[in-house]
Design a protein around this motif. Structure first.
Motif, PDB file in Angstrom:
ATOM      1  N   SER A  93      -9.908  67.653  37.402  1.00  0.00           N
ATOM      2  CA  SER A  93     -10.993  68.618  37.578  1.00  0.00           C
ATOM      3  C   SER A  93     -11.805  68.394  38.856  1.00  0.00           C
ATOM      4  O   SER A  93     -12.625  69.238  39.220  1.00  0.00           O
ATOM      5  CB  SER A  93     -11.941  68.557  36.374  1.00  0.00           C
ATOM      6  N   SER A  94     -11.582  67.268  39.528  1.00  0.00           N
ATOM      7  CA  SER A  94     -12.327  66.961  40.751  1.00  0.00           C
ATOM      8  C   SER A  94     -11.619  67.551  41.968  1.00  0.00           C
ATOM      9  O   SER A  94     -10.413  67.799  41.945  1.00  0.00           O
ATOM     10  CB  SER A  94     -12.459  65.448  40.926  1.00  0.00           C
ATOM     11  N   SER A  95     -12.365  67.743  43.010  1.00  0.00           N
ATOM     12  CA  SER A  95     -11.770  68.250  44.239  1.00  0.00           C
ATOM     13  C   SER A  95     -10.913  67.167  44.883  1.00  0.00           C
ATOM     14  O   SER A  95     -11.152  65.970  44.684  1.00  0.00           O
ATOM     15  CB  SER A  95     -12.870  68.675  45.212  1.00  0.00           C
ATOM     16  N   GLU A  96      -9.901  67.589  45.644  1.00  0.00           N
ATOM     17  CA  GLU A  96      -9.046  66.616  46.326  1.00  0.00           C
ATOM     18  C   GLU A  96      -9.885  65.775  47.271  1.00  0.00           C
ATOM     19  O   GLU A  96     -10.742  66.288  47.980  1.00  0.00           O
ATOM     20  CB  GLU A  96      -7.931  67.332  47.092  1.00  0.00           C
ATOM     21  N   GLY A  97      -9.648  64.472  47.241  1.00  0.00           N
ATOM     22  CA  GLY A  97     -10.408  63.559  48.081  1.00  0.00           C
ATOM     23  C   GLY A  97     -11.573  62.912  47.359  1.00  0.00           C
ATOM     24  O   GLY A  97     -12.258  62.057  47.922  1.00  0.00           O
ATOM     25  N   ALA A  98     -11.815  63.319  46.097  1.00  0.00           N
ATOM     26  CA  ALA A  98     -12.916  62.728  45.333  1.00  0.00           C
ATOM     27  C   ALA A  98     -12.643  61.258  45.016  1.00  0.00           C
ATOM     28  O   ALA A  98     -13.568  60.465  44.850  1.00  0.00           O
ATOM     29  CB  ALA A  98     -13.142  63.512  44.046  1.00  0.00           C
ATOM     30  N   TYR A  99     -11.352  60.901  44.892  1.00  0.00           N
ATOM     31  CA  TYR A  99     -10.949  59.520  44.633  1.00  0.00           C
ATOM     32  C   TYR A  99      -9.872  59.127  45.638  1.00  0.00           C
ATOM     33  O   TYR A  99      -9.110  59.966  46.124  1.00  0.00           O
ATOM     34  CB  TYR A  99     -10.385  59.370  43.221  1.00  0.00           C
ATOM     35  N   ASP A 100      -9.804  57.831  45.921  1.00  0.00           N
ATOM     36  CA  ASP A 100      -8.726  57.315  46.757  1.00  0.00           C
ATOM     37  C   ASP A 100      -7.687  56.581  45.908  1.00  0.00           C
ATOM     38  O   ASP A 100      -6.506  56.900  45.963  1.00  0.00           O
ATOM     39  CB  ASP A 100      -9.290  56.378  47.834  1.00  0.00           C
ATOM     40  N   ILE A 101      -8.129  55.602  45.134  1.00  0.00           N
ATOM     41  CA  ILE A 101      -7.222  54.856  44.264  1.00  0.00           C
ATOM     42  C   ILE A 101      -7.641  55.046  42.820  1.00  0.00           C
ATOM     43  O   ILE A 101      -8.820  54.936  42.474  1.00  0.00           O
ATOM     44  CB  ILE A 101      -7.218  53.352  44.607  1.00  0.00           C
ATOM     45  N   ILE A 102      -6.673  55.346  41.967  1.00  0.00           N
ATOM     46  CA  ILE A 102      -6.906  55.450  40.531  1.00  0.00           C
ATOM     47  C   ILE A 102      -5.958  54.482  39.832  1.00  0.00           C
ATOM     48  O   ILE A 102      -5.052  53.935  40.446  1.00  0.00           O
ATOM     49  CB  ILE A 102      -6.693  56.894  40.016  1.00  0.00           C
ATOM     50  N   MET A 103      -6.189  54.263  38.522  1.00  0.00           N
ATOM     51  CA  MET A 103      -5.383  53.284  37.786  1.00  0.00           C
ATOM     52  C   MET A 103      -4.723  53.902  36.555  1.00  0.00           C
ATOM     53  O   MET A 103      -5.176  53.700  35.419  1.00  0.00           O
ATOM     54  CB  MET A 103      -6.244  52.090  37.361  1.00  0.00           C
ATOM     55  N   PRO A 104      -3.633  54.628  36.730  1.00  0.00           N
ATOM     56  CA  PRO A 104      -2.913  55.156  35.571  1.00  0.00           C
ATOM     57  C   PRO A 104      -2.041  54.087  34.913  1.00  0.00           C
ATOM     58  O   PRO A 104      -1.533  53.189  35.589  1.00  0.00           O
ATOM     59  CB  PRO A 104      -2.055  56.274  36.156  1.00  0.00           C
ATOM     60  N   SER A 105      -1.887  54.194  33.610  1.00  0.00           N
ATOM     61  CA  SER A 105      -0.949  53.340  32.884  1.00  0.00           C
ATOM     62  C   SER A 105       0.412  54.030  32.838  1.00  0.00           C
ATOM     63  O   SER A 105       0.601  55.085  33.442  1.00  0.00           O
ATOM     64  CB  SER A 105      -1.472  53.053  31.478  1.00  0.00           C
ATOM     65  N   THR A 106       1.348  53.456  32.085  1.00  0.00           N
ATOM     66  CA  THR A 106       2.730  53.917  32.131  1.00  0.00           C
ATOM     67  C   THR A 106       2.879  55.417  31.879  1.00  0.00           C
ATOM     68  O   THR A 106       3.404  56.148  32.717  1.00  0.00           O
ATOM     69  CB  THR A 106       3.581  53.135  31.117  1.00  0.00           C
ATOM     70  N   SER A 107       2.425  55.886  30.724  1.00  0.00           N
ATOM     71  CA  SER A 107       2.626  57.296  30.384  1.00  0.00           C
ATOM     72  C   SER A 107       1.782  58.210  31.262  1.00  0.00           C
ATOM     73  O   SER A 107       2.214  59.310  31.633  1.00  0.00           O
ATOM     74  CB  SER A 107       2.302  57.540  28.911  1.00  0.00           C
TER      75      SER A 107
END
Length: 377
Positions: A93-107
Motif C-alpha cells: 500500500s506504500s508508494s515505491e521508494g518508501a522502503y529500501d530493505i524489507i524482511m520477508p520469510s519463506t512464504s
C-alpha cells in the motif's frame, strides 16, 4: 593536505568514476538483466530498513546496523513489523521508494516476488554472496525467475524428544514418531501442509513432487495419506502454537514429535536438559528470514552493500547466536554449532517448500487431514 576518504565517500568516488568511464555504454545491462544507468552504483546517505521488531531488531541493530553505519557513514532509518501479513500489506500500500530493505520469510518471499514488490538482486554488487551455503544460493522463490531474496538465517520444523524416554543411539529418524511404543506420547504440528511435507520425507519422497516410486502424484499422495492415517492412532495432540508445543514437552505429555528448534532451545535454557532437538536423517522442512530490496528503492546499491556487509563472516557469526538461529552462510563457531536448528551437513538436511506446488494442492491436503483427524479417512 590530502583529505581522507571514508568508506562511503570512497565508494561514491569509485562508483562515479566507473559510471563516467562507461557512459558510452549507458544502455548496458547488469547480471539481473535490468538496465544499469550511469551513476547508479553510488552509496547514499540513508537506508530505510523495515524489519522484524523485538529481539530480532535488537540483534540486527547491535551486530549489523550500527557497525554498517559506522563503517559506511550511512544512516539507517528503522521501522518494524510484528507479522508477515502486515509487513506485506504495508509494502503493497506504500508508494515505491518508501522502503529500501524489507524482511520477508519463506512464504512471504514468494508472494512479494510474484506481486512485483521487490527488486531482483544484482549479485555482482554483493561480493559475499559466495559465503552462502549451496542450498541458499539456489533459493529462488519463484521458479525460473531472478533471485529476489537474500536468506539471512534459517530454522527448521524438526523433531524433539525426551532422552529419558527415547533412545537415540541409532540416530534420529521420523520413523520414531511412527513407533507403537510411543502411542499416546506423540505430538505433531497440526498444519496440513506440514503434515504432508514431513510424512513425505519419512517415506523417502521428494515433498515437492510426492511421487517417489509410486509412479504418479496421485499414487504418491495416497501413500502419504495412508501413512498419516496410520500415525494418527499414535498422536496425543496436533499442536498449533508454540505455547502448546512447549507445554506438551515440558510436562511430558509428549515424548517425541515435531517441534520448532527455538522453542526447544528456550526449554533447555529453563533447565529441561532431557529435551533434545534434531534434524532427522530424512531431513526437515526449512524456513528462512531474508533481506529483500523493495520495489522502487532509491538506495538500491546501498541496500546491496548492506546485504554484502551482513554476509561477512565477522558480522553474521556474531548475529546468528543472538537471534537464536544458524546463519545461511557457511561460517561456523561453537556457539552456532550448539544451536538446535544447526544442520551439520551444510544444508543438505534442509528441505524448502515449493510454493507453487503447495498452492496447487493444499486444499486437498487440508480436506484429507480433517478427514483423518475425524476418523473418516
Amino acid at each position: 593536505m590530502i583529505e581522507k576518504l571514508n568508506r562511503r565517500s570512497f565508494l561514491k568516488a569509485t562508483g562515479t568514476t566507473a559510471a563516467i568511464g562507461s557512459s558510452a555504454l549507458a544502455g548496458c545491462t547488469g547480471n539481473d538483466g535490468t538496465t544499469t544507468k550511469s551513476g547508479s552504483n553510488e552509496m547514499t546517505d540513508t537506508l530505510k530498513f523495515y524489519s522484524w521488531g523485538g529481539s530480532t531488531q535488537e540483534a540486527l541493530n547491535k551486530h549489523v546496523i550500527k557497525p554498517f553505519e559506522k563503517e559506511y557513514d550511512v544512516t539507517v532509518k528503522q521501522s518494524s513489523f510484528g507479522g508477515q501479513d502486515k509487513m506485506l500489506a504495508n509494502v503493497r500500500s506504500s508508494s515505491e521508494g518508501a522502503y529500501d530493505i524489507i524482511m520477508p520469510s519463506t512464504s512471504t518471499s514468494y508472494a512479494a516476488a510474484k506481486q512485483d514488490l521487490v527488486e531482483p538482486l544484482r549479485l555482482d554488487n554483493i561480493e559475499t554472496w559466495s559465503n552462502l551455503m549451496p542450498v541458499f544460493k539456489d533459493f529462488i522463490v519463484d521458479p525460473g525467475e531472478k533471485v529476489h531474496t537474500a536468506p539471512l538465517y534459517y530454522g527448521t520444523i524438526g523433531m524433539a524428544y525426551n532422552t529419558d524416554q527415547v533412545d537415540d543411539s541409532n540416530g534420529v529418524s521420523w520413523d520414531m514418531t511412527f513407533d507403537q511404543k510411543y502411542k499416546g506420547k506423540v505430538a505433531m504440528e497440526g498444519v496440513p501442509y506440514v503434515r504432508v511435507f514431513t510424512t513425505a520425507l519419512k517415506l523417502g519422497m521428494d515433498p515437492n513432487k510426492m511421487v517417489g516410486d509410486a509412479g504418479s502424484y496421485k499414487e504418491g499422495v495416497k501413500k502419504v495419506y495412508d501413512a498419516m492415517a496410520e500415525q494418527h492412532d499414535l498422536v496425543k495432540k496436533y499442536w498449533t502454537s508454540g505455547q502448546e508445543l512447549t507445554s506438551l514437552f515440558s510436562n511430558e505429555t509428549a515424548y517425541v514429535g515435531e517441534a520448532w528448534g527455538g522453542r526447544i532451545l528456550s526449554l533447555q535454557g529453563e533447565g529441561y536438559e532431557n529435551l533434545k532437538y534434531a534434524i532427522p536423517k530424512e531431513g526437515a522442512m526449512g524456513w528462512t528470514d531474508t533481506f529483500a530490496i523493495a520495489k522502487g528503492s532509491k538506495n538500491r546499491y546501498t541496500a546491496e552493500k548492506f546485504i554484502e556487509f551482513a554476509y561477512r563472516d565477522d558480522v553474521i557469526k556474531n548475529l546468528a547466536p543472538e537471534i537464536g538461529y544458524p546463519p545461511a552462510t557457511k561460517v561456523t563457531s561453537s556457539d552456532i554449532k550448539s544451536l538446535p536448528d544447526f544442520d551439520s551437513s551444510g544444508g543438505e538436511g534442509l528441505k524448502f517448500q515449493d510454493m507453487e506446488f503447495k498452492n496447487e494442492h493444499q486444499q486437498d491436503w487440508s480436506q484429507t487431514f480433517e478427514q483423518i483427524k475425524l476418523g473418516n479417512y
